[in-house]
Design a protein around this motif. Structure first.
Motif: not given
Lengths: 347, 238
Positions: B162-166, B176-189
């Motif tokens: 789970a990646i938080a929205a925003g 990019g930006i996750y607009p909704l909570q979702s699973p994902g493999g991006w590096q979050l900065i």
């Protein structure tokens, strides 16, 4: 206003309609029924417009209590439906009474079953549709699958007339047959050999399949020049070929765009058959032209329309039952009197 | 007439318009203007229009509309459609992002990978005007171009459940930006307190394809204040 009380819900029961169109440019998936044809027929059998919201059951159904007299129709996968423990037929108008309980069990054949209720299920429309989109957590009931205790409000309407679909129009996956697709027009000449291989292969529907897409497993197709490309729009029935050479067919909850190369698009008229194949089922594909795809779709629609517009109007007047209390020897009984059609079963 | 395009029927419900297969800002602008024009002119006979990097799909109900007739009509329309005639301004959005603390779980990993201090990462990430090539993957998810090459980093080997929205992230050469909570493999900065996708809003997605996005670094205090509505943020002016 009547409602349905969810006593027990199968694994993935959601509210769905014909889908959410007009927002794909914002990345919003269409969602909607996996078998839109079955949903449409269910709605017509209870006198609804084609796109009213229905319940979609996936492999298992659940148990539903009706707080009102109403009519329902069951289509799609055969889940051994019962009302108050008596087996009821699919593909015809069923009149339910206040207090009745409908149960749907495990799918004996097919995957997705639909229950339309006269008037439709009254959940709020989100972006023009009542369809549930679980990943986005919107639509249907709070953007999620149904749970025990949920109450589904119904839209008030008059009792519909009784209808029973002839077997010739019922599209249940009885017999194995090929699924048609239109080969992609992108680099069609260079890709002809892949389209050939796709038609030669025997595929099975992989267990890793869901409302987003079905994975197929068969002999891998290796594409020259890699399988990735600049993301392009995709549709219901788009056949993608990722790097492992095993195709994925995109379905109701698909993303709006995809970056894998595409083999083609499954015919709209064959989608019903395709989505109703359980995991492990054997599938073969056959290429066909767009004109043929549309002709087949129209022929079926014309037959459906002919049936629904020509069915004798055996209107069940005052179909809502009359109830009488009768006391005999100090015991009180309830007697329910309801007009029946000559060919309506009594349960 | 516009740059070379192909118009093809893909299925009984899909018409596909394709430009040359390149990622190019001006070509992509042409895609979005064409999509907008088709949406307006053919509104009655179509269900949806999906623009992407270099292509547009026009979706029809095959029982209502013949895709081959529509193909002819669109072709004729595009022959006369002069996109220069359309007055269009490119919207620029300033998205506030907190690049600190819990909002930036992969900042340390990225700063090690890129061999620069977190401050430098922020500086480079907030510098460009990112063109929005398309919205896809998730509702409201922008495909942005123009990420600083020094910030390129592969996805995580194990995607998060789970990646938080925003959440603002990096995957390969994309940001990019996750607009909704979702699973994902991006590096979050980082993370933005702005709700980018809201089904209840008149326009459900803040960001549209064809816009330009700029990230603006904010403190954790400001994140909190904007999220709670105590501080107003104007997306369109800095």
């Amino acid at each position: 206003m009547g409602s349905i009380h969810v006593v027990n819900a199968g694994g993935m029961v959601t509210v769905q309609d014909m889908g959410r169109y007009g927002y794909q440019s914002l990345g919003v998936p269409v969602s909607g029924a996996m078998d839109t044809n079955a949903l449409k027929i269910a709605n017509r059998l209870v006198g609804n417009d084609d796109g009213e919201a229905c319940l979609e059951f996936v492999m298992t159904g659940g148990q539903y209590h009706f707080s009102t007299d109403t009519a329902v129709a069951l289509t799609g996968a055969d889940m051994d439906f019962k009302v108050n423990d008596r087996t009821v037929p699919m593909y015809e108008t069923l009149y339910l009474h206040q207090g009745d309980e409908l149960t749907a069990n495990y799918a004996k054949m097919g995957v997705y079953a639909y229950m339309a209720v006269s008037g439709g299920i009254d959940v709020p429309k989100v972006l023009g549709s009542r369809s549930t989109f679980i990943r986005g957590r919107f639509g249907g009931v709070e953007g999620r699958a149904l749970r025990p205790g949920d109450q589904l409000p119904l839209i008030d309407t008059a009792m519909p007339k009784y209808l029973k679909m002839p077997n010739s129009l019922v599209k249940i996956p009885y017999e194995e047959r090929t699924v048609h697709f239109t080969p992609s027009s992108v680099d069609r000449e260079q890709c002809a050999s892949y389209h050939q291989l796709f038609q030669k292969n025997d595929y099975r529907i992989d267990a890793m399949s869901d409302r987003m897409g079905y994975r197929l497993s068969g002999d891998a197709i290796q594409m020259m020049g890699g399988n990735d490309m600049l993301s392009v729009p995709v549709g219901a029935g788009t056949i993608q070929l990722p790097g492992n050479g095993q195709p994925i067919v995109l379905l109701a909850d698909r993303q709006t765009t995809g970056g894998y190369r595409q083999l083609g698009q499954i015919w709209t008229s064959d989608m019903s058959y395709f989505v109703q194949q359980q995991a492990g089922s054997r599938i073969r594909f056959c290429a066909g032209a767009i004109s043929a795809a549309r002709a087949q779709l129209k022929a079926y629609e014309d037959a459906l329309t002919a049936f629904f517009s020509n069915s004798p109007s055996k209107k069940v007047k005052n179909a809502a039952p009359k109830r009488y209390r009768i006391t005999i020897a100090n015991k009180t009984y309830q007697v329910v009197v309801q007009p029946l059609n000559s060919d309506e079963s009594i349960f | 007439m516009m740059k070379k395009i192909e118009i093809m029927t893909e299925s009984e419900s899909m018409l596909l318009i394709r430009w040359q297969s390149v990622i190019d800002v001006s070509l992509n602008q042409q895609v979005h203007h064409t999509a907008q024009a088709i949406r307006t002119v053919f509104n009655e006979s179509i269900r949806d229009v999906i623009p992407a990097y270099h292509s547009i799909a026009v979706i029809v109900d095959p029982l209502e509309t013949s895709v081959s007739s529509l193909c002819d009509a669109v072709e004729a329309f595009l022959l006369t459609f002069d996109e220069v005639m359309i007055q269009h301004t490119i919207r620029k959005l300033y998205i506030p992002v907190c690049y600190e603390g819990d909002y930036a779980p992969d900042m340390d990993e990225l700063s090690q990978y890129a061999q620069m201090m977190p401050d430098e990462v922020v500086k480079r990430h907030t510098a460009p005007d990112y063109p929005v090539y398309m919205i896809g993957f998730l509702p409201g998810f922008p495909y942005l171009g123009g990420l600083d090459e020094k910030l390129h980093m592969p996805r995580k080997e194990r995607p998060r459940k789970a990646i938080a929205a925003g959440s603002v992230g990096i995957a390969g050469g994309q940001t990019g930006i996750y607009p909704l909570q979702s699973p994902g493999g991006w590096q979050l900065i980082g993370r933005t307190p702005i709700k980018l996708f809201d089904v209840a809003a008149l326009s459900p997605s803040c960001i549209h394809a064809g816009d330009v996005v700029r990230f603006v670094a904010i403190s954790e205090q400001d994140y909190d204040a904007i999220e709670k509505g105590k501080k107003r943020w104007d997306l369109y002016t800095l």
